[in-house]
Every structure is written in structure tokens, then in C-alpha cells.
Design a protein around this motif. Structure first.
Motif, PDB file in Angstrom:
ATOM      1  N   ASN A 149       9.618 -16.370  36.413  1.00  0.00           N
ATOM      2  CA  ASN A 149       8.581 -17.396  36.333  1.00  0.00           C
ATOM      3  C   ASN A 149       8.628 -18.118  34.986  1.00  0.00           C
ATOM      4  O   ASN A 149       8.510 -19.346  34.915  1.00  0.00           O
ATOM      5  CB  ASN A 149       7.205 -16.765  36.534  1.00  0.00           C
ATOM      6  CG  ASN A 149       6.147 -17.799  36.890  1.00  0.00           C
ATOM      7  OD1 ASN A 149       6.142 -18.351  37.983  1.00  0.00           O
ATOM      8  ND2 ASN A 149       5.251 -18.076  35.963  1.00  0.00           N
ATOM      9  N   SER A 150       8.837 -17.348  33.913  1.00  0.00           N
ATOM     10  CA  SER A 150       8.916 -17.939  32.585  1.00  0.00           C
ATOM     11  C   SER A 150      10.125 -18.866  32.482  1.00  0.00           C
ATOM     12  O   SER A 150      10.027 -19.980  31.945  1.00  0.00           O
ATOM     13  CB  SER A 150       9.011 -16.829  31.539  1.00  0.00           C
ATOM     14  OG  SER A 150       9.196 -17.370  30.251  1.00  0.00           O
ATOM     15  N   PHE A 151      11.274 -18.410  32.997  1.00  0.00           N
ATOM     16  CA  PHE A 151      12.480 -19.237  32.994  1.00  0.00           C
ATOM     17  C   PHE A 151      12.263 -20.504  33.807  1.00  0.00           C
ATOM     18  O   PHE A 151      12.604 -21.610  33.374  1.00  0.00           O
ATOM     19  CB  PHE A 151      13.656 -18.442  33.564  1.00  0.00           C
ATOM     20  CG  PHE A 151      14.928 -19.228  33.709  1.00  0.00           C
ATOM     21  CD1 PHE A 151      15.787 -19.380  32.638  1.00  0.00           C
ATOM     22  CD2 PHE A 151      15.259 -19.828  34.917  1.00  0.00           C
ATOM     23  CE1 PHE A 151      16.964 -20.114  32.766  1.00  0.00           C
ATOM     24  CE2 PHE A 151      16.424 -20.568  35.050  1.00  0.00           C
ATOM     25  CZ  PHE A 151      17.277 -20.702  33.965  1.00  0.00           C
ATOM     26  N   PHE A 152      11.674 -20.358  34.991  1.00  0.00           N
ATOM     27  CA  PHE A 152      11.473 -21.488  35.895  1.00  0.00           C
ATOM     28  C   PHE A 152      10.512 -22.506  35.290  1.00  0.00           C
ATOM     29  O   PHE A 152      10.714 -23.713  35.411  1.00  0.00           O
ATOM     30  CB  PHE A 152      10.951 -20.986  37.235  1.00  0.00           C
ATOM     31  CG  PHE A 152      10.961 -22.016  38.325  1.00  0.00           C
ATOM     32  CD1 PHE A 152      12.142 -22.347  38.973  1.00  0.00           C
ATOM     33  CD2 PHE A 152       9.800 -22.666  38.701  1.00  0.00           C
ATOM     34  CE1 PHE A 152      12.158 -23.306  39.976  1.00  0.00           C
ATOM     35  CE2 PHE A 152       9.808 -23.620  39.701  1.00  0.00           C
ATOM     36  CZ  PHE A 152      10.991 -23.940  40.335  1.00  0.00           C
ATOM     37  N   ASP A 153       9.465 -22.023  34.609  1.00  0.00           N
ATOM     38  CA  ASP A 153       8.500 -22.930  33.990  1.00  0.00           C
ATOM     39  C   ASP A 153       9.152 -23.828  32.951  1.00  0.00           C
ATOM     40  O   ASP A 153       8.692 -24.947  32.715  1.00  0.00           O
ATOM     41  CB  ASP A 153       7.372 -22.131  33.331  1.00  0.00           C
ATOM     42  CG  ASP A 153       6.361 -21.616  34.341  1.00  0.00           C
ATOM     43  OD1 ASP A 153       6.404 -22.068  35.507  1.00  0.00           O
ATOM     44  OD2 ASP A 153       5.533 -20.759  33.968  1.00  0.00           O
ATOM     45  N   ASP A 154      10.219 -23.331  32.306  1.00  0.00           N
ATOM     46  CA  ASP A 154      10.881 -24.105  31.260  1.00  0.00           C
ATOM     47  C   ASP A 154      11.906 -25.100  31.789  1.00  0.00           C
ATOM     48  O   ASP A 154      12.461 -25.889  31.021  1.00  0.00           O
ATOM     49  CB  ASP A 154      11.572 -23.166  30.258  1.00  0.00           C
ATOM     50  CG  ASP A 154      10.577 -22.462  29.348  1.00  0.00           C
ATOM     51  OD1 ASP A 154       9.472 -23.001  29.167  1.00  0.00           O
ATOM     52  OD2 ASP A 154      10.905 -21.371  28.842  1.00  0.00           O
ATOM     53  N   LEU A 155      12.186 -25.067  33.096  1.00  0.00           N
ATOM     54  CA  LEU A 155      13.161 -25.997  33.665  1.00  0.00           C
ATOM     55  C   LEU A 155      12.580 -27.400  33.786  1.00  0.00           C
ATOM     56  O   LEU A 155      11.395 -27.580  34.074  1.00  0.00           O
ATOM     57  CB  LEU A 155      13.606 -25.521  35.049  1.00  0.00           C
ATOM     58  CG  LEU A 155      14.561 -24.333  35.107  1.00  0.00           C
ATOM     59  CD1 LEU A 155      14.801 -23.934  36.559  1.00  0.00           C
ATOM     60  CD2 LEU A 155      15.888 -24.645  34.422  1.00  0.00           C
ATOM     61  N   LEU A 156      13.443 -28.391  33.606  1.00  0.00           N
ATOM     62  CA  LEU A 156      13.053 -29.788  33.750  1.00  0.00           C
ATOM     63  C   LEU A 156      13.612 -30.364  35.043  1.00  0.00           C
ATOM     64  O   LEU A 156      14.589 -29.856  35.587  1.00  0.00           O
ATOM     65  CB  LEU A 156      13.586 -30.594  32.555  1.00  0.00           C
ATOM     66  CG  LEU A 156      13.052 -30.163  31.178  1.00  0.00           C
ATOM     67  CD1 LEU A 156      13.833 -30.877  30.079  1.00  0.00           C
ATOM     68  CD2 LEU A 156      11.576 -30.453  31.067  1.00  0.00           C
ATOM     69  N   TYR A 157      12.973 -31.437  35.525  1.00  0.00           N
ATOM     70  CA  TYR A 157      13.421 -32.183  36.706  1.00  0.00           C
ATOM     71  C   TYR A 157      13.502 -31.287  37.955  1.00  0.00           C
ATOM     72  O   TYR A 157      14.394 -31.450  38.795  1.00  0.00           O
ATOM     73  CB  TYR A 157      14.797 -32.833  36.459  1.00  0.00           C
ATOM     74  CG  TYR A 157      14.928 -33.534  35.128  1.00  0.00           C
ATOM     75  CD1 TYR A 157      14.116 -34.622  34.787  1.00  0.00           C
ATOM     76  CD2 TYR A 157      15.882 -33.123  34.192  1.00  0.00           C
ATOM     77  CE1 TYR A 157      14.245 -35.268  33.557  1.00  0.00           C
ATOM     78  CE2 TYR A 157      16.022 -33.760  32.960  1.00  0.00           C
ATOM     79  CZ  TYR A 157      15.195 -34.834  32.650  1.00  0.00           C
ATOM     80  OH  TYR A 157      15.329 -35.457  31.433  1.00  0.00           O
TER      81      TYR A 157
END
Length: 354
Positions: free
Chosen positions: A46-54
Motif C-alpha cells: 500500500n505504501s509503495f502503491f501510494d507513491d506511484l504516479l499516473y
């Protein structure tokens, strides 16, 4: 041999994808014989996904693996169920099924690495019980955007400020004009993101320590020139730039090994230097003293990364009596963007004859 060929194939795939598109990769680890990931793995994802753009524009490749135990058919089925678990999670988090592709067949097992000195067999197997998720932005879209990054932590301060409106603009423009190749400009980023090289003092002198690396280090672009300074002093901090680790792990990336070899060459030659290896991390809950380490399953990431560098340097011939290692968690942030806090440094504690 068959499974080792498969490992090579996936690395080739990721290399080719990386050349053609913007990509970010995350690994989700599973417990033995389980097809649902743990709460802690969910937090990491979830933390990794939250930091993704676009995110609405991303394509996703999901690759499932098992350890080497169990029959091929059983492992294939378990890999499939793990992939489906991650796929369902993604569909509940802004990724449409049309953007997801799954690769399972022929990847039910991953061969253990021969002669591993860092991990036990059980730890190796734990590393193989995983699903790799590769997020990518097509080259046709990447060509249109000015902020060509997928991770918020990689943004400069100017980009981080601009991205708040620019990401929405890109998504709306691409979804509204999918066939267009017209660029999508930012509104206000004008300053350069390149670092201005420091002007060196005319009095500064450097040692010339030869290298055995192939290809050799370019002396005009010596990556650790500060270590070669004849004016090096006690208390100086040498940041090991581009010595990178796998995300959430204390394992050094293969492409960083030549740089570590160069550090070791210098430190072996400069046996007058005594130092501490300091590990630092970013982005952790203040409740915890350190970040979670996937390799040890403990919250000791900064300490273990410093220890990993210590062990590598020792194997390369640096006398252990000259070195110590410490982990600082996020006790010493630099005050800039998060990615700068993910670092390993050498702190000079003594220089003989000074």
C-alpha cells in the motif's frame, strides 16, 4: 538448469521493459503454502502503491513464484493463486483489469542460487515465495510528459510541488486524447534539476590509486574522489552515492557491486583511514526506530544495510579493525526530499599521523 534459464529470462524481460518504458517494480512476499499476503506485506504494498504516479495510465505485469519445494503442478497452482490475490488487490486500487497481464506458466519455481554465502536455504526459499509486480508507463505516453518519473520519492522539490496539478492534467489529457503525441507541458518548472559542480580549491590534492576494475574507472569522473583527498580530515562524511539496495532489503543491487569494489580498492590502499559505516532510511512510522527489513523479517533495515557494506568491504580486503557499523533509522534526516535520506555513509573517525 531449466529454472535458472527462466530467471535469466525474467531479468532480460525487465531490462527490455526498462529500456522501452518508465517502470517501477515491487515484490510481495508470502508465507509458506499461503496464497494471501500478511498484514505487514499489505502495508508495504500500500505504501509503495501510494507513491506511484499516473496510476490510471499504468500497465501492470504480475509474475508469480514459489520456492523449490512441492511438485511442479502444486507450485504452479500456488503461484497462480498468489498472482490472483495481487490482481484482485490492484483492481480494488485504481488499476483496471484491462491494464493487468499475468505470467504464471513456467514460473512455478525459482532455482536457488548456488554458493550463496549471505542467506540460509530457508531464507533463500522465503525470498522465492513472492509475486513481482511491474508497473510501467508506455513509451508513447512517457514521450509526452515532462516529469518522467513514476515514484514520488524520486521527484525534485520543484517537481514535487508541480506534480500536485500536473499528474491530474496528464491523466485527463491522455485519457481524452489517447492517440495524440502532443507533449503535455508543466506550468512552472523552469529551474534546472542538475547539480552545479562544486569549484575545487586550487590547493586540493588527490591521490592516484589505480584500479583493477574492468572497464577501469575514468579518473576524470572518479565516483569517490573525496576519499582520495590528501586533505581528508577526521569527522568528514563520505556519502556512498549510487550504492543502492533492493527496496526494503539489505541486499546490494548487482549494478552497485563495481562501485563497492572501487571503494574497497581505495580503502585497502588508504590503510590510514578508520571509519564508521552509517546506514540511514526514510519514510518510517515514528513509532518504529528503524525500517522493516524483508531479508531479516525485523525492523533493522538501516543497521543491516550498514552491516552488509561492512561485510562486503571486509571480504574485499579492508581490515575489520578499522571499521564499525551503525544504523540510525531516520534519526538524521537531511531535510530535503525523502530519497536523499535512503543512504549509506562513511564517517571518518581517525586518520593515522594526524
Amino acid at each position: 538448469m531449466k529454472f535458472k534459464i527462466q530467471i535469466v529470462s525474467i531479468f532480460l524481460f525487465l531490462t527490455l521493459v526498462g529500456k522501452a518504458q518508465l517502470t517501477e517494480t515491487h515484490s510481495v512476499y508470502f508465507d509458506l503454502d499461503k496464497d494471501k499476503f500478511s498484514f505487514s506485506e499489505g502495508k508495504q504494498l500500500n505504501s509503495f502503491f501510494d507513491d506511484l504516479l499516473y496510476k490510471p495510465l499504468l500497465d501492470v505485469k504480475i509474475l508469480g513464484y514459489c520456492d523449490d519445494r512441492g511438485s511442479y503442478e502444486y507450485n504452479l497452482d500456488l503461484s497462480n493463486r498468489r498472482v490472483e490475490t495481487v490482481s484482485e488487490w490492484l483492481q480494488n486500487h485504481q488499476i483496471t483489469i484491462e491494464n493487468i497481464s499475468k505470467t504464471i506458466e513456467g514460473r512455478g519455481e525459482v532455482a536457488l542460487e548456488d554458493g550463496s554465502e549471505e542467506l540460509s536455504i530457508d531464507d533463500e526459499r522465503a525470498q522465492n515465495r513472492r509475486v513481482d509486480v511491474v508497473f510501467s508507463l508506455k513509451q508513447s505516453i512517457a514521450n509526452r510528459i515532462e516529469i518522467k518519473k513514476l515514484d514520488k520519492n524520486d521527484l525534485t522539490e520543484a517537481e514535487a510541488e508541480e506534480i500536485k496539478t500536473y499528474e491530474k492534467k496528464v491523466i485527463e489529457t491522455v485519457l481524452g486524447q489517447e492517440e495524440s503525441s502532443e507533449s503535455i507541458p508543466t506550468s512552472k518548472i523552469k529551474e534546472t534539476t542538475e547539480e552545479v559542480p562544486a569549484v575545487e580549491s586550487e590547493e586540493e590534492e588527490y591521490l592516484d590509486i589505480p584500479t583493477k576494475l574492468d572497464p577501469p574507472v575514468d579518473n576524470t569522473q572518479e565516483p569517490f574522489k573525496s576519499l582520495l583527498s590528501k586533505n581528508l580530515k577526521k569527522g568528514q562524511i563520505i556519502r556512498l552515492e549510487n550504492i543502492l539496495f533492493y527496496k526494503g532489503r539489505s541486499t546490494v543491487l548487482e549494478e552497485s557491486q563495481p562501485l563497492l569494489d572501487r571503494v574497497a580498492e581505495i580503502l585497502v590502499a588508504r590503510d590510514d583511514i578508520h571509519f564508521e559505516i552509517h546506514g540511514h532510511v526514510c519514510c518510517i512510522n515514528p513509532v518504529y526506530k528503524d525500517a522493516y527489513n524483508r531479508d531479516t523479517k525485523k525492523s533493522n533495515l538501516s543497521f543491516d544495510r550498514a552491516k552488509a557494506i561492512f561485510q562486503i568491504l571486509r571480504k574485499r580486503g579492508v581490515n575489520y579493525s578499522r571499521m564499525k557499523y551503525k544504523g540510525f533509522g531516520r534519526k538524521k534526516p537531511l531535510g530535503g526530499i525523502d530519497k536523499l535520506d535512503r543512504r549509506v555513509e562513511l564517517y571518518i573517525t581517525k586518520i593515522d599521523n594526524q
